[in-house]
Design a protein around this motif. Sequence first.
Motif, PDB file in Angstrom:
ATOM      1  N   GLN A  19       0.811  -1.229   0.000  1.00  0.00           N
ATOM      2  CA  GLN A  19       0.000   0.000   0.000  1.00  0.00           C
ATOM      3  C   GLN A  19       0.848   1.286   0.000  1.00  0.00           C
ATOM      4  N   ALA A  20       2.058   1.223  -0.544  1.00  0.00           N
ATOM      5  CA  ALA A  20       2.954   2.399  -0.506  1.00  0.00           C
ATOM      6  C   ALA A  20       2.375   3.612  -1.227  1.00  0.00           C
ATOM      7  N   CYS A  21       1.468   3.403  -2.196  1.00  0.00           N
ATOM      8  CA  CYS A  21       0.894   4.539  -2.929  1.00  0.00           C
ATOM      9  C   CYS A  21      -0.226   5.226  -2.148  1.00  0.00           C
ATOM     10  N   TYR A  22      -0.680   4.598  -1.043  1.00  0.00           N
ATOM     11  CA  TYR A  22      -1.704   5.222  -0.208  1.00  0.00           C
ATOM     12  C   TYR A  22      -1.069   6.364   0.582  1.00  0.00           C
ATOM     13  N   GLY A  23      -1.800   7.481   0.697  1.00  0.00           N
ATOM     14  CA  GLY A  23      -1.247   8.674   1.328  1.00  0.00           C
ATOM     15  C   GLY A  23      -0.782   8.488   2.763  1.00  0.00           C
ATOM     16  N   ASP A  24      -1.419   7.564   3.504  1.00  0.00           N
ATOM     17  CA  ASP A  24      -1.004   7.358   4.896  1.00  0.00           C
ATOM     18  C   ASP A  24       0.440   6.875   5.000  1.00  0.00           C
ATOM     19  N   PHE A  25       0.964   6.328   3.907  1.00  0.00           N
ATOM     20  CA  PHE A  25       2.355   5.841   3.929  1.00  0.00           C
ATOM     21  C   PHE A  25       3.331   6.876   3.380  1.00  0.00           C
ATOM     22  N   SER A  26       2.813   8.107   3.095  1.00  0.00           N
ATOM     23  CA  SER A  26       3.725   9.116   2.551  1.00  0.00           C
ATOM     24  C   SER A  26       4.900   9.421   3.494  1.00  0.00           C
ATOM     25  N   PRO A  27       4.717   9.417   4.847  1.00  0.00           N
ATOM     26  CA  PRO A  27       5.880   9.698   5.697  1.00  0.00           C
ATOM     27  C   PRO A  27       7.030   8.712   5.485  1.00  0.00           C
ATOM     28  N   ALA A  39       7.577  17.417  -8.304  1.00  0.00           N
ATOM     29  CA  ALA A  39       8.638  16.597  -7.690  1.00  0.00           C
ATOM     30  C   ALA A  39       8.349  16.404  -6.208  1.00  0.00           C
ATOM     31  N   GLU A  40       7.799  17.434  -5.571  1.00  0.00           N
ATOM     32  CA  GLU A  40       7.502  17.322  -4.133  1.00  0.00           C
ATOM     33  C   GLU A  40       6.422  16.293  -3.874  1.00  0.00           C
ATOM     34  N   TYR A  41       5.424  16.264  -4.746  1.00  0.00           N
ATOM     35  CA  TYR A  41       4.367  15.267  -4.529  1.00  0.00           C
ATOM     36  C   TYR A  41       4.905  13.860  -4.798  1.00  0.00           C
ATOM     37  N   ARG A  42       5.728  13.740  -5.820  1.00  0.00           N
ATOM     38  CA  ARG A  42       6.286  12.407  -6.143  1.00  0.00           C
ATOM     39  C   ARG A  42       7.121  11.864  -4.983  1.00  0.00           C
ATOM     40  N   ALA A  43       7.712  12.771  -4.195  1.00  0.00           N
ATOM     41  CA  ALA A  43       8.518  12.328  -3.048  1.00  0.00           C
ATOM     42  C   ALA A  43       7.657  11.677  -1.959  1.00  0.00           C
ATOM     43  N   CYS A  44       6.330  11.865  -2.040  1.00  0.00           N
ATOM     44  CA  CYS A  44       5.419  11.224  -1.075  1.00  0.00           C
ATOM     45  C   CYS A  44       5.066   9.799  -1.510  1.00  0.00           C
ATOM     46  N   LEU A  45       5.500   9.423  -2.699  1.00  0.00           N
ATOM     47  CA  LEU A  45       5.134   8.132  -3.295  1.00  0.00           C
ATOM     48  C   LEU A  45       6.346   7.215  -3.353  1.00  0.00           C
ATOM     49  N   PRO A  46       6.128   5.908  -3.579  1.00  0.00           N
ATOM     50  CA  PRO A  46       7.277   5.014  -3.731  1.00  0.00           C
ATOM     51  C   PRO A  46       8.003   5.277  -5.054  1.00  0.00           C
ATOM     52  N   HIS A  47       9.149   4.621  -5.255  1.00  0.00           N
ATOM     53  CA  HIS A  47       9.869   4.742  -6.534  1.00  0.00           C
ATOM     54  C   HIS A  47       9.248   3.827  -7.586  1.00  0.00           C
ATOM     55  N   ASP A  48       8.806   2.645  -7.141  1.00  0.00           N
ATOM     56  CA  ASP A  48       8.412   1.591  -8.091  1.00  0.00           C
ATOM     57  C   ASP A  48       7.065   0.972  -7.724  1.00  0.00           C
ATOM     58  N   PHE A  49       6.368   0.479  -8.758  1.00  0.00           N
ATOM     59  CA  PHE A  49       5.163  -0.326  -8.571  1.00  0.00           C
ATOM     60  C   PHE A  49       5.411  -1.655  -9.261  1.00  0.00           C
ATOM     61  N   LEU A  50       5.260  -2.763  -8.531  1.00  0.00           N
ATOM     62  CA  LEU A  50       5.544  -4.094  -9.091  1.00  0.00           C
ATOM     63  C   LEU A  50       4.218  -4.756  -9.454  1.00  0.00           C
ATOM     64  N   GLY A  51       3.820  -4.634 -10.717  1.00  0.00           N
ATOM     65  CA  GLY A  51       2.481  -5.049 -11.142  1.00  0.00           C
ATOM     66  C   GLY A  51       2.364  -6.532 -11.465  1.00  0.00           C
ATOM     67  N   TYR A  52       1.111  -6.994 -11.442  1.00  0.00           N
ATOM     68  CA  TYR A  52       0.811  -8.402 -11.794  1.00  0.00           C
ATOM     69  C   TYR A  52       1.043  -8.668 -13.273  1.00  0.00           C
ATOM     70  N   GLY A  53       0.854  -7.636 -14.088  1.00  0.00           N
ATOM     71  CA  GLY A  53       0.987  -7.810 -15.535  1.00  0.00           C
ATOM     72  C   GLY A  53       0.866  -6.458 -16.206  1.00  0.00           C
TER      73      GLY A  53
END
Length: 477
Positions: free
Chosen positions: A225-233, A270-284
Amino acid sequence: MGHPSFAQLLEIENDPAFLTFRCPHSGALIWPLVRNQFYRQLISDLYYKEAPLVAAVPALPRGQALASLSRVARHNLGQKRLSGDVLVIATGAGSFLREGLWFNRITDYLVQASPPDTVTVEGLMDWNVPRPRWNQRVSYWLPWQGAITLSGRLLQRDSHVAIAREVLFYARQRAHDLLDLTITETQMDMLVGMLARKLARSPVVHHAYRRLLEKVRPRLILLEQACYGDFSPINQIAREMGIRVAEPQHGMVSGGHDAYCYAPLLRDSAEYRACLPHDFLGYGSWWNEQINVPVEKWVIGHPHYSEQRRGMPLAKGVQNDILLLGDGIEFALYVALATELADLLRGQYRIVLRPHPLERAEVQRRYPDGKIGEVFIDANRDIYSSFTSAYAVAGEVSTGLFEALGIAGKVLLWETPKAQFSYPKHPFTGFTDAKGFVEELLAPEGAESSVVGEDVWANDWVSNYRSYLDHVLARAG
């Protein structure tokens, strides 16, 4: 406004003001902390008639929480000094019994294919400490979670409420001006309270995550759930410390999912992107194409799906079930559809209703004999065993529909406004009511789905994941 798409709702945040609201303690952006809940409040009012998507946090069952806390404290003390190149942070929602051991279907496969010193930190679901565990290098986050929750209540001041109110009132005004959508005062009070507590506990959250990362010293974090805002810290702290963060896909993502789709202004910041993970590992590749979150997208595959498929008997048994997949929110709607189908199909098929994992315990409590009239309740913990006997699988918003492709006879999407919002694009045959379902069911085999299986579930997840690891750890080394 009738039925806006999520792309239309995103216009609300497409405004530079959302990059100016900042936490007085850390200077971090505030919008990520309440964004998911704000959108879900709007989506809930538009599309969920039976039950809300955002509810106030239930009171803590004190006795249960304290018992779990002492078990967890003993368990965590017994763990040697844990450090490793890969740190896995999981919610604990994916646990199932595999050969007598608790195994997390979302993260433990990845742990299995990771370096042996990989460390896992996990939350608890329903206060249960899953033991015996397959994964031995696991600590539980509960003591910190308790401290964080408590600090949100104890440290909250009027100043936090004032900031929360300013952010949310601005968002509500935009929703009203652009889309003519309203949020009631009661709902606003709940959202403001929620955000004020998050602002109040911010120093404790930052301290807790920093301590964890200094202790484990990972080079890569796999964060559910790294893309969820609660994990931004944690995303922000990891970036400051030069640690890469990846979110392994854990369920349905789509053009209607609030955690994986963002307004252009935020995607370009760039500031908003810093609240998100670097990568998303998708199913397909199909899933990765549905979402616009500004991260690097990798195709890995779906470990649990692949492993379950591998273990499935090739010879299909009798497929005589109509399996309906509950969405975890509006169980009553599914009971109504199932009952109507049982009526229309009188004995030709067995109508089976599968509660969502979130509602399973409650449904078992309400219907202890496993039946509602002529409708059977599916008690299988694992969905794949249910697919093998299914002639057709149907639902609105469920990853299970995709998992059923190629196993069940037919897969049908219940095309409610909610489903159309959640899946602006999908590979299924649709139906709108029980009669339409029966027509589709009895129709001769139509054209095959336009989406290739490999696009939905990439093959050979182990090689895909290992080459991702090599790429990241070599770069981080």
